[in-house]
Design an enzyme around this catalytic site. Sequence first.
Site, PDB file in Angstrom:
ATOM      1  N   HIS A 134       0.857  -1.292  -0.030  1.00  0.00           N
ATOM      2  CA  HIS A 134      -0.040   0.017  -0.062  1.00  0.00           C
ATOM      3  C   HIS A 134       0.757   1.484  -0.068  1.00  0.00           C
ATOM      4  CE1 HIS A 134       0.128   1.688   4.117  1.00  0.00           C
ATOM      5  NE2 HIS A 134       0.603   0.399   4.430  1.00  0.00           N
ATOM      6  N   ASP A 154       6.180   2.539   6.902  1.00  0.00           N
ATOM      7  CA  ASP A 154       4.780   2.210   6.428  1.00  0.00           C
ATOM      8  C   ASP A 154       4.060   3.186   5.755  1.00  0.00           C
ATOM      9  OD1 ASP A 154       2.349   1.273   6.751  1.00  0.00           O
ATOM     10  OD2 ASP A 154       1.767   1.735   8.683  1.00  0.00           O
ATOM     11  N   GLU A 188      -5.240   1.819   2.254  1.00  0.00           N
ATOM     12  CA  GLU A 188      -4.844   0.694   3.416  1.00  0.00           C
ATOM     13  C   GLU A 188      -5.353   1.103   4.707  1.00  0.00           C
ATOM     14  OE1 GLU A 188      -3.105  -1.941   6.294  1.00  0.00           O
ATOM     15  OE2 GLU A 188      -2.739   0.089   5.817  1.00  0.00           O
ATOM     16  N   GLU A 189      -5.015   2.457   5.123  1.00  0.00           N
ATOM     17  CA  GLU A 189      -5.021   2.822   6.535  1.00  0.00           C
ATOM     18  C   GLU A 189      -6.362   2.891   6.833  1.00  0.00           C
ATOM     19  OE1 GLU A 189      -2.586   2.544   8.147  1.00  0.00           O
ATOM     20  OE2 GLU A 189      -0.593   2.878   7.028  1.00  0.00           O
ATOM     21  N   ASP A 217       4.044  -5.029   3.759  1.00  0.00           N
ATOM     22  CA  ASP A 217       3.656  -3.633   4.498  1.00  0.00           C
ATOM     23  C   ASP A 217       4.583  -3.619   5.696  1.00  0.00           C
ATOM     24  OD1 ASP A 217       2.194  -1.871   5.670  1.00  0.00           O
ATOM     25  OD2 ASP A 217       0.536  -2.842   5.801  1.00  0.00           O
ATOM     26  N   HIS A 293       2.733   5.512  11.845  1.00  0.00           N
ATOM     27  CA  HIS A 293       1.593   6.327  12.039  1.00  0.00           C
ATOM     28  C   HIS A 293       1.807   7.579  12.723  1.00  0.00           C
ATOM     29  CE1 HIS A 293      -0.996   2.332  11.348  1.00  0.00           C
ATOM     30  NE2 HIS A 293      -0.350   2.717  10.464  1.00  0.00           N
TER      31      HIS A 293
END
Length: 325
Positions: A134, A154, A188-189, A217, A293
């Site tokens: 992603h 990520d 994707e998140e 990922d 994140h």
Amino acid sequence: MLSILPMKTWKIAILAASILSGCLFSSADNVKNPINYSINQETLVNEAFQNVSQDHLSSVITKLSSYANRSAYTQLGIDSFDWIVDHWKELTKNRTDVEITRFTHTLYKQPTIILTIKGSDPVLQNEIIILSAHGDTINNDTNDVNAVAPGADDNASGVATISEILRRLVELDYKPQRTIQFIVYAAEEPTSDRASYELTRWYRQNNKNVVGVMNYDQTNYKTGPYDIVLIGDYTSVEQNAFIGNLIDTYLKVPWTTQNCGYQCSDHAAWNIEGYPASLAFESYLEGENPNIHTHKDTFHTMNNSTEHSVLFVKLGLAFAIELDK
Ligand SMILES: [Zn+2]
């Protein structure tokens, strides 16, 4: 990828399944060259391993993490995906068997990118091997979609990994028998409405014969005792066993299997539609990169090194070449 639930080791079960399963046919009526999980392409795979470029991996991670974010909800999330398309066009500019398309989504302006190397065999070209990652990012410290979310690990690392696999296959002038697709998923998140669910539903509704999906990922942050962790839930037991054998044969690094406990990345969307999918993850789940994140998921917090991602490039090259034979 999100945080994790308790670990469970499935390696023994996978090895047992591996011994029992042997050769697995992708479709009963295709006897020409059935998909099987044997490993016998050592010469070609080892040639592919030569000249894996850490500079290329670094340049993709650096470029993608230079966008303030790649959110599925922002213009930057579209601009950064345009860069991936341009980069892949440049990598494949001398190929006549390559096509790049944008799959549009109902819920997001950010498209999913699909690069297709069309299989050279008139029968086997209907069988599709997929390498995917992603491309979007999120900052969970705030509800602001415009917040800084560089997503170097990520999942710029996953996009860089499949880009380098593509670059090496092109450099080898590799012409697959089967069709190989490289996919960068949008969105994707947002875990409840992932773009990949819409994508894989389309593949199923259009009777696409996907024979193997390797999803990445996070590939660049190493911690703990295992270099590679195969996610055991929402994945194919048989294909995971094959990938474990690829690691033992070609990489000879410690690996294990753990469960996420939920649909923790885009492999799950393929699994739900009945396609064989796997997720090869960068570390023991308990030691996951603490910076994802957040605004701190940068190349710098991975020591400006792409050494760990090289393993995942090699694993993907072995996966594609051995499945295609
Ligand atoms: Zn992720």
